[in-house]
Design a protein around this motif. Structure first.
Motif, PDB file in Angstrom:
ATOM      1  N   PRO B  37       0.836  -1.215   0.000  1.00 32.19           N
ATOM      2  CA  PRO B  37       0.000   0.000   0.000  1.00 32.19           C
ATOM      3  C   PRO B  37       0.867   1.260   0.000  1.00 32.19           C
ATOM      4  N   ALA B  55       0.627  -0.662  -5.802  1.00 31.78           N
ATOM      5  CA  ALA B  55       0.077  -0.447  -4.467  1.00 31.78           C
ATOM      6  C   ALA B  55      -1.146  -1.317  -4.252  1.00 31.78           C
ATOM      7  N   ASP B  56      -1.523  -2.057  -5.272  1.00 33.53           N
ATOM      8  CA  ASP B  56      -2.769  -2.832  -5.237  1.00 33.53           C
ATOM      9  C   ASP B  56      -2.479  -4.310  -5.012  1.00 33.53           C
ATOM     10  N   SER B  73       2.547  -9.653   4.187  1.00 34.82           N
ATOM     11  CA  SER B  73       1.763  -8.506   4.668  1.00 34.82           C
ATOM     12  C   SER B  73       1.592  -8.618   6.184  1.00 34.82           C
TER      13      SER B  73
END
Lengths: 333, 333, 333, 333
Positions: B37, B55-56, B73
């Motif tokens: 992100p 960013a996706d 993540s």
């Protein structure tokens, strides 16, 4: 204060022989007498070391020619022999364990009264040069606040089954040394958790391996890992992890030879095989400490109270292993 | 079967960067995409390694140009990211822990259904060359029956306090590696006993040190000793004691220099400072194993079931430490 | 000053491949070209690393797309390749030895003139992290005045006989690294004594083992012990004994596993097998130093003068071994 | 064959005291007499060990109450004391060196005639358990053909200057032990090359450090590195490199404690400080071997011929260091 301490050894077995020889070799000690109901065993040991012998333990314990006695008789006789000797004014170095039940130790302590300081309990490992060095460096603050202690203690092979039957079990017979070591390094213990293992079908003991977790009133935690059978040899390690460093005692070897070949590049020799070799210098230092206190009148350390505390921990460990619960201990305030 | 696996890395943080670089250097992998992100962070990492960035995360997880994803993540996104990628037909290497609650892992396993084998959980230590060697030698019977395992795992210093707040506590964050290691070496665990310590007032965690005793259905016992602060450096040791021998993994150093001088005769350099250095080769081997299974279609190991088992042990340890009791686990029959 | 150095590698053999991969992985380097008369070998290596290839060494040495070259061609081509590249304005990292005769090195130095500083000679061991650490600590005075240096360097197995025929003999091929190390640690050498051994009938070399004693103008003495066959593996040790301490570089291992069993109590894994593994990080650090000097314009170290000095010592050692006399060297005043 | 050997010690100095105590502690020996011209010194040592004393060496050497003597008098008296004792029918353990000149040893050997086998020369290091183990394993072929031997022997600090004046120099006083060790491990030596260093201005000796290269008739080469001042302590190492493996004797420590802290991760204790501690067990084993041969009538080893050979090597080393040439030795065919 006399120059040399005249000592009798009660018990001509394996550990008695260790003490007798250590006394013979000590500058400030004189081995005067070896006593054992097996008169031949007493005579043989005594002759080899230039001492007299007797089958009459009581005579030795009370002899005028003796200043101090080493009680290396079977465990059930530790307390009576010690009481007789102390009553006769002797200093006593008593082999561990004091007894197989805490109640018996309490009775002994009561009977000794203000003479308790004349009795040393033979937790020889405290006197091992490496352990003593670690203890001194911990006391000197070299590792800051002690947070975790790890003790690995594994015998090369189990004792004979006739010994196992009277040993009181792994916790009182073997772990007791490690319990004293833990107390020595982190102070009073307030709870004990133990897991016992019975691994070797040949060993007629409830447990022939064990893992203990002790919590101290200081906040430190000690782990003890025991086994009665270590094929690589006598495995004796201690590690003290503190806020500013770690001190460890590693295993020791008789030789410093290493082999490098196609099958491996660093092969060291075997560990010192067992306690007689590994703790030889510990027995000598233990005797030296005993002699010094006996001659100067200072209270002996480790004391019979230390012997009681280690035994209480061993009893708690046994209970924990059998019940699966954590056992809290009463800590003297 | 393709020759090279095209991989996207989700998360451009510290561990994501480790994976991205490992992928770049691997002969059978191609780093195609870095997603974060924080677009700038993704772009910087990608540029340095010759990859694209986005960013996706969802675009990366489902991209046709991608065969597999590494999910690095934040922990709460591990499960959703994994499910999205698996639904899109990708293989997934998911960082540990799968989630902070066993229930969430169970839901994930149910959602994955028969695709669970496409997911590897990143217990990188299994792939450390030394650990892998010990495991292989244990499997080959070199130490006979495994009886006792001792794992020491101490971090050089605690993570930042903002991380600690979301880490799930020492057992789920740190001990989980050791719990997986214990399972890897002695199999299913049936009971857990844990003692927690809070030693460092600066660390805002309930426990910053812990000692665990695990009993396995095999009869073996494992001890784990953890601390979040080890001034001597990253302390990573494993010892497997078996009926015919002991295998140990000792600490490793960056240099092999030793100094002997008047103040001491053998002073080695510092340990490899932390996991990036200590387990660098483990990450490469982990990736290699992931690629091989992804390309061949074999089920991934360690599996999400392994991730669940370790998390269940961590939860049990937490409960044991808080209650002072031993926690029994349900072992899948 | 540019950010990244564009580098061509001349020679796609074993050592050329090491350099090419090291360049590919370096943040401040770009591998643009691999040249080898064996076009297929050049192409294969280049393709694996994302570079172009050519069979025309001269084209690579003079290409506008290239800032620097690594000369990893056969020894007789080291000098001509280096001169061509320097004439074209490139920086050069030249593999050792510069040549097989001191006279050829002198001619090269003369031809280079004031550009000699653009040439680094690949004595990679100076860049090994452990050796570099010892050197830095010696320079920092940690062992006081250096008095004695002991270097043990033994290869696991001799090279193929076709290589031996062109190698120039053990002193120029193998000992030359140790001679440079000795100079690096104790400075100019003023006399050399060498004993050669021919032990392995399979090795077609005059000497396959050697022992050297070097005296330095500083008063220090260095001993070098070499062998072409060490069954325990690549044996690489250095010890610097000084007036206030000793620093040593010990052998390194790939794993940190140790086995203790009934046949021995400490068995470590094999040494890192050979120079590619043992000196992997040295090659990376060597490249880093080369890049930094090339980009900043600083003179390269080790210089071609270092290459000449080591070769002169190798020639002296050869003469000493053949004649049984001690050879005095001219030391530049 | 008698059970116990009655022994007199000639010389109540440091090494005499070592022997006296070793005899006292030996099962098959009896310390009957200590002789020293300093009657008080003799009396004090004797009293502490339960023996008689005399200032009259000749009386001790010829006493009927004595079966054997240990000659630990000053070096110039070694030969006369030995001849007197042998003439009186005693076995003799003579301290090294036999004399300071090979000619004097030859005269002694001639005077001894067929009684030479009754004399052991005190090269105690052969009896060190680690050295003895290496020797036995070499003899058993564990490292194949011995190719290279490296001996490092450094004293912690130089002896007093009055001792240095009569010591005969580093080669006869200190290196002689290593020369005997080299012969013990690789057999007859045919050439010696030595480099001497004079490093410490405080030491009034021509050389206070030395490096030797010995070639054996077997084709093996031995290197010896000596220094009279090693701040890290008594540095005693031996390495035997053979065609199928390497055996090494590493330094030994009194304790097995290691410290890990922020300044370094492995700091071991000091080496055993000096020869009394390092070779304590060697002296006991040496005495045991002497007693066994004396009681059984077998020839003593190391023999006076071994003492002569080591001294001849020391003389050759001295000549080599002074002249810069390699010295060839006559090897008995």
């Amino acid at each position: 204060m006399a120059d040399r301490l005249r000592i009798a050894v009660i018990g001509a077995g394996r550990i008695g022989a260790v003490h007798a020889r250590t006394i013979r070799d000590h500058d400030r000690a004189e081995l005067v007498l070896v006593a054992d109901p097996d008169a031949a065993a007493a005579a043989e040991l005594a002759a080899a070391l230039g001492a007299d012998s007797t089958a009459d333990a009581d005579a030795a314990l009370t002899s005028d020619a003796v200043d101090a006695v080493v009680v290396a008789s079977p465990t059930p006789l530790h307390v009576p022999h010690t009481l007789t000797a102390v009553a006769a004014g002797k200093a006593v170095l008593m082999e561990k364990p004091v007894a197989l039940e805490v109640a018996a130790v309490d009775a002994c302590i009561e009977a000794l009264g203000e003479n308790a300081g004349r009795v040393m309990v033979g937790f020889n490992r405290r006197f091992d040069p490496s352990v003593a060095e670690v203890h001194a460096r911990v006391q000197a603050g070299q590792v800051g606040t002690v947070e975790q202690v790890t003790i690995v203690s594994r015998d090369p092979a189990p004792p004979p089954s006739e010994y196992l039957k009277v040993s009181g079990g792994i916790f009182k017979d073997m772990t007791i040394h490690d319990l004293d070591m833990a107390r020595h390094l982190i102070g009073d213990i307030e709870s004990v958790h133990a897991v016992g293992q019975h691994l070797d079908p040949e060993v007629e003991d409830v447990y022939d391996a064990a893992t203990l977790t002790l919590t101290a009133t200081s906040g430190a935690v000690a782990v003890i890992v025991n086994s009665r059978h270590s094929v690589a040899g006598y495995d004796q390690r201690v590690e003290v992890f503190g806020s500013t460093g770690t001190l460890e005692v590693t295993n020791q070897r008789a030789s410093s030879v290493r082999l490098h070949d196609a099958s491996g590049t660093e092969q060291s020799g075997p560990f010192l095989p067992f306690f007689l070799e590994r703790y030889r210098r510990a027995y000598a230092a233990e005797l030296g400490s005993f002699i010094e206190a006996a001659l100067s009148g200072a209270p002996q350390t480790p004391s019979i109270a230390d012997g009681r505390a280690a035994l209480a921990l061993a009893e708690a460990a046994d209970r924990s292993a059998r019940t699966g619960t954590t056992i809290d201990l009463e800590v003297a305030s």
